[in-house]
Write a protein that holds these residues in place. Structure first.
Motif, PDB file in Angstrom:
ATOM      1  N   HIS A  78      14.142  -4.080 -12.347  1.00 30.08           N
ATOM      2  CA  HIS A  78      12.775  -3.575 -12.172  1.00 30.08           C
ATOM      3  C   HIS A  78      11.759  -4.424 -12.933  1.00 30.08           C
ATOM      4  O   HIS A  78      10.837  -3.906 -13.563  1.00 30.08           O
ATOM      5  CB  HIS A  78      12.675  -2.107 -12.585  1.00 30.08           C
ATOM      6  CG  HIS A  78      13.577  -1.202 -11.797  1.00 30.08           C
ATOM      7  ND1 HIS A  78      13.281  -0.789 -10.514  1.00 30.08           N
ATOM      8  CD2 HIS A  78      14.773  -0.671 -12.109  1.00 30.08           C
ATOM      9  CE1 HIS A  78      14.268  -0.018 -10.077  1.00 30.08           C
ATOM     10  NE2 HIS A  78      15.185   0.062 -11.016  1.00 30.08           N
ATOM     11  N   VAL A  79      11.926  -5.730 -12.866  1.00 27.12           N
ATOM     12  CA  VAL A  79      10.956  -6.646 -13.471  1.00 27.12           C
ATOM     13  C   VAL A  79       9.911  -6.988 -12.414  1.00 27.12           C
ATOM     14  O   VAL A  79      10.253  -7.472 -11.334  1.00 27.12           O
ATOM     15  CB  VAL A  79      11.639  -7.926 -13.982  1.00 27.12           C
ATOM     16  CG1 VAL A  79      10.605  -8.877 -14.577  1.00 27.12           C
ATOM     17  CG2 VAL A  79      12.710  -7.585 -15.014  1.00 27.12           C
ATOM     18  N   GLY A  80       8.668  -6.738 -12.728  1.00 25.46           N
ATOM     19  CA  GLY A  80       7.583  -7.006 -11.778  1.00 25.46           C
ATOM     20  C   GLY A  80       6.706  -5.791 -11.590  1.00 25.46           C
ATOM     21  O   GLY A  80       7.214  -4.672 -11.523  1.00 25.46           O
ATOM     22  N   ARG A  81       5.411  -6.044 -11.520  1.00 26.33           N
ATOM     23  CA  ARG A  81       4.474  -4.942 -11.288  1.00 26.33           C
ATOM     24  C   ARG A  81       3.376  -5.427 -10.356  1.00 26.33           C
ATOM     25  O   ARG A  81       2.727  -6.447 -10.603  1.00 26.33           O
ATOM     26  CB  ARG A  81       3.881  -4.445 -12.608  1.00 26.33           C
ATOM     27  CG  ARG A  81       3.054  -3.159 -12.464  1.00 26.33           C
ATOM     28  CD  ARG A  81       2.667  -2.594 -13.816  1.00 26.33           C
ATOM     29  NE  ARG A  81       3.828  -2.137 -14.577  1.00 26.33           N
ATOM     30  CZ  ARG A  81       4.408  -0.946 -14.410  1.00 26.33           C
ATOM     31  NH1 ARG A  81       3.941  -0.097 -13.498  1.00 26.33           N
ATOM     32  NH2 ARG A  81       5.434  -0.607 -15.149  1.00 26.33           N
ATOM     33  N   TYR A  82       3.162  -4.670  -9.268  1.00 32.34           N
ATOM     34  CA  TYR A  82       2.130  -5.012  -8.293  1.00 32.34           C
ATOM     35  C   TYR A  82       0.763  -4.517  -8.768  1.00 32.34           C
ATOM     36  O   TYR A  82       0.678  -3.673  -9.672  1.00 32.34           O
ATOM     37  CB  TYR A  82       2.481  -4.416  -6.937  1.00 32.34           C
ATOM     38  CG  TYR A  82       3.789  -4.925  -6.373  1.00 32.34           C
ATOM     39  CD1 TYR A  82       3.930  -6.252  -5.975  1.00 32.34           C
ATOM     40  CD2 TYR A  82       4.910  -4.086  -6.259  1.00 32.34           C
ATOM     41  CE1 TYR A  82       5.134  -6.728  -5.481  1.00 32.34           C
ATOM     42  CE2 TYR A  82       6.113  -4.548  -5.761  1.00 32.34           C
ATOM     43  CZ  TYR A  82       6.228  -5.870  -5.372  1.00 32.34           C
ATOM     44  OH  TYR A  82       7.422  -6.337  -4.887  1.00 32.34           O
ATOM     45  N   PRO A  83      -0.319  -5.021  -8.191  1.00 36.73           N
ATOM     46  CA  PRO A  83      -1.662  -4.624  -8.637  1.00 36.73           C
ATOM     47  C   PRO A  83      -1.917  -3.123  -8.583  1.00 36.73           C
ATOM     48  O   PRO A  83      -2.739  -2.603  -9.349  1.00 36.73           O
ATOM     49  CB  PRO A  83      -2.582  -5.380  -7.668  1.00 36.73           C
ATOM     50  CG  PRO A  83      -1.806  -6.569  -7.264  1.00 36.73           C
ATOM     51  CD  PRO A  83      -0.379  -6.099  -7.180  1.00 36.73           C
ATOM     52  N   ASP A  84      -1.231  -2.414  -7.658  1.00 38.12           N
ATOM     53  CA  ASP A  84      -1.437  -0.964  -7.585  1.00 38.12           C
ATOM     54  C   ASP A  84      -0.618  -0.205  -8.628  1.00 38.12           C
ATOM     55  O   ASP A  84      -0.601   1.022  -8.644  1.00 38.12           O
ATOM     56  CB  ASP A  84      -1.100  -0.444  -6.179  1.00 38.12           C
ATOM     57  CG  ASP A  84       0.340  -0.739  -5.760  1.00 38.12           C
ATOM     58  OD1 ASP A  84       1.114  -1.258  -6.590  1.00 38.12           O
ATOM     59  OD2 ASP A  84       0.679  -0.451  -4.594  1.00 38.12           O
ATOM     60  N   GLY A  85       0.077  -0.935  -9.501  1.00 37.96           N
ATOM     61  CA  GLY A  85       0.844  -0.313 -10.564  1.00 37.96           C
ATOM     62  C   GLY A  85       2.289  -0.015 -10.212  1.00 37.96           C
ATOM     63  O   GLY A  85       3.064   0.391 -11.081  1.00 37.96           O
TER      64      GLY A  85
ATOM     65  N   GLN B 250      -3.676 -11.236  -3.180  1.00 38.97           N
ATOM     66  CA  GLN B 250      -2.319 -10.918  -3.599  1.00 38.97           C
ATOM     67  C   GLN B 250      -1.285 -11.444  -2.612  1.00 38.97           C
ATOM     68  O   GLN B 250      -0.121 -11.638  -2.966  1.00 38.97           O
ATOM     69  CB  GLN B 250      -2.163  -9.395  -3.771  1.00 38.97           C
ATOM     70  CG  GLN B 250      -0.907  -8.952  -4.498  1.00 38.97           C
ATOM     71  CD  GLN B 250      -0.804  -9.512  -5.912  1.00 38.97           C
ATOM     72  OE1 GLN B 250      -1.805  -9.848  -6.534  1.00 38.97           O
ATOM     73  NE2 GLN B 250       0.415  -9.640  -6.423  1.00 38.97           N
ATOM     74  N   GLU B 251      -1.696 -11.691  -1.364  1.00 36.01           N
ATOM     75  CA  GLU B 251      -0.788 -12.233  -0.357  1.00 36.01           C
ATOM     76  C   GLU B 251      -1.163 -13.675  -0.020  1.00 36.01           C
ATOM     77  O   GLU B 251      -1.095 -14.110   1.121  1.00 36.01           O
ATOM     78  CB  GLU B 251      -0.791 -11.360   0.902  1.00 36.01           C
ATOM     79  CG  GLU B 251      -0.196  -9.975   0.675  1.00 36.01           C
ATOM     80  CD  GLU B 251      -0.026  -9.193   1.954  1.00 36.01           C
ATOM     81  OE1 GLU B 251      -0.024  -9.813   3.029  1.00 36.01           O
ATOM     82  OE2 GLU B 251       0.116  -7.966   1.874  1.00 36.01           O
ATOM     83  N   SER B 252      -1.561 -14.412  -1.043  1.00 34.95           N
ATOM     84  CA  SER B 252      -1.901 -15.823  -0.879  1.00 34.95           C
ATOM     85  C   SER B 252      -1.177 -16.610  -1.962  1.00 34.95           C
ATOM     86  O   SER B 252      -0.878 -16.085  -3.033  1.00 34.95           O
ATOM     87  CB  SER B 252      -3.418 -16.025  -1.001  1.00 34.95           C
ATOM     88  OG  SER B 252      -4.114 -15.275  -0.015  1.00 34.95           O
ATOM     89  N   THR B 253      -0.893 -17.872  -1.661  1.00 35.57           N
ATOM     90  CA  THR B 253      -0.140 -18.676  -2.620  1.00 35.57           C
ATOM     91  C   THR B 253      -0.548 -20.136  -2.507  1.00 35.57           C
ATOM     92  O   THR B 253      -0.935 -20.593  -1.423  1.00 35.57           O
ATOM     93  CB  THR B 253       1.380 -18.515  -2.376  1.00 35.57           C
ATOM     94  OG1 THR B 253       2.105 -19.020  -3.496  1.00 35.57           O
ATOM     95  CG2 THR B 253       1.837 -19.237  -1.118  1.00 35.57           C
TER      96      THR B 253
END
Length: 444
Positions: free
Chosen positions: A72-79, A335-338
């Protein structure tokens, strides 16, 4: 199964032969179990943001190999917490190497006819029923990462330092790497000296690899466009402003954005991949929603495309007489760009030379950059950490020969018919990745 080590490896000297044979022996010992794990993963794919079972399997395999594992490593902008996995294997003082694999699959209905084909169906975020398939080969990548982790644990006498093996979620929505970095990936587990990964491809025969120096993959920018109009009855179009017609004009007009506003010497792509609007055949709707992606290797070109999309949408709406308060909404989905995936030049040369020695000249292929994208490049922190993502062939010699004879392209990534030859692909993936890891973490 035929040995990976060609006669050309003798050019590396007896030490090189002995080391390669040790790695190959370890790979061949692992291979049957890795192929079974691959088939299990292929049958049970999970979409981006939903990689719960996949991450659990990956974590269990790393633990079994002796890694200290955090889930569970990782956190999206919505928390929301992501399903990222980090395995750490410490082996004394030395460099730190990070190896990345992806965990997620695609909303594709599989049509390979394989006995281990996916039959998974789920509801997506738009509540549509979609098939799910590892149509981009992330299951191959996971099996390769597991095999490499196992080999490196078994060969600890040959290296020193720290190995990080991460299972990254949500590569297909290109927000998984950002989520892991936002959750303190490097602060919690250590900043690597090198980052490497691989990606399978039907452009090459299984047993072959390719390292592209410099810009290897394009940037990807996601854009949402809402073409707004004025709803009306289908029998009275003059009373409304039809967003369906405007959306159609917009999509056609976009085709000249690259061909007439971008220099021919600068590669660029604009694609409309999703369009939704309306509820009934005799109703002119209020709006049509479109999802776009753009690709380029150049930031100036990217900005030119983004400005052109906005200008084109506004111009079509203005020409249709849309009221000022109903002009199109154009949103860049950051958030969906790289950015561009850039392979460090020195590390690319080092790995290319290593593969030439260990796999043989005929199995190391030169290839150009392509317009696909991957959020792997984010892990190098804008070039501060040397990184390389290299290509791994997936098809049999017979398949390649038939394709060249008929002129019919082989199914590529994202195709419902994409079907790697698992044994040779995984064998080469683990062998090449392990030899790279041993070289970068050499105790010499």
């Amino acid at each position: 199964m035929r040995s990976l080590i060609p006669s050309l490896i003798c050019l590396a000297g007896l030490g090189g032969v002995a080391a390669a044979q040790t790695v190959e022996s370890q790979v061949m010992q692992e291979l049957p179990a890795l192929v079974q794990q691959y088939k299990q993963l292929h049958q049970q794919p999970e979409l981006s943001h939903h990689e719960e079972k996949t991450s659990s399997l990956f974590a269990a395999q790393l633990r079994a190999a002796g890694f200290a594992v955090t889930e569970h490593v990782g956190r999206y902008p919505d928390g929301v917490q992501a399903f990222g996995v980090v395995g750490v294997l410490k082996n004394g003082p030395g460099k730190t190497l990070l190896i990345r694999t992806e965990l997620d699959a695609l909303p594709v209905v599989e049509q390979t006819g394989l006995p281990y084909a996916s039959i998974v169906h789920v509801r997506n975020k738009s509540n549509q029923d979609v098939g799910v398939m590892h149509a981009c080969g992330h299951d191959i990548h996971i099996a390769t990462a597991i095999g490499t982790a196992q080999a490196m644990a078994a060969l600890k006498a040959q290296w020193k330092g720290t190995l990080l093996v991460i299972g990254q979620p949500s590569e297909e929505t290109i927000d998984g790497a950002k989520a892991m970095l936002a959750d303190g990936l490097y602060e919690r587990f250590g900043r690597p000296d090198y980052v490497i990964g691989l990606h399978d491809t039907s452009n090459f025969i299984a047993g072959q690899v390719s390292v592209v120096p410099g810009a290897a993959l394009a940037s990807s920018t996601s854009i949402d466009v809402i073409m707004r109009g004025v709803g009306a009855h289908g029998s009275s179009p003059e009373r409304g402003k039809d967003p369906v017609v405007m959306a159609a004009e917009f999509i056609i007009a976009l085709q000249t954005l690259v061909s007439r506003q971008i220099p021919p010497q600068k590669p660029a792509v604009v694609t409309v991949g999703d369009i939704h609007g309306g509820t009934k055949r005799n109703i002119i709707p209020d709006e049509v929603k479109m999802e776009l992606t753009t690709r380029s290797y150049d930031e100036t070109i990217r900005q030119t495309i983004l400005a052109g999309i906005k200008r084109t949408a506004d111009g079509i709406a203005y020409a249709a007489g849309v009221p000022a308060d109903r002009m199109p909404i154009v949103t860049v989905v950051e958030q969906e760009s790289t950015p561009v995936t850039y392979n460090d030049l020195a590390l690319s040369q080092r790995l290319n030379d290593l593969f030439l020695r260990s796999l043989g000249r005929g199995n190391v292929i030169e290839s150009p950059p392509i317009m696909a994208s991957d959020d792997f490049g984010i892990l190098n922190l804008d070039g501060k950490i040397p990184s390389v993502l290299y290509w791994l062939g997936t098809v049999t010699p017979e398949q390649m020969a038939e394709s060249r004879k008929t002129g019919i392209p082989l199914p590529s990534a994202h195709s419902p018919f994409f079907a790697p030859a698992p044994e040779k692909t995984i064998q080469t993936g683990v062998f090449s990745m392990t030899t790279a890891a041993l070289d970068l973490l050499s105790s010499r």
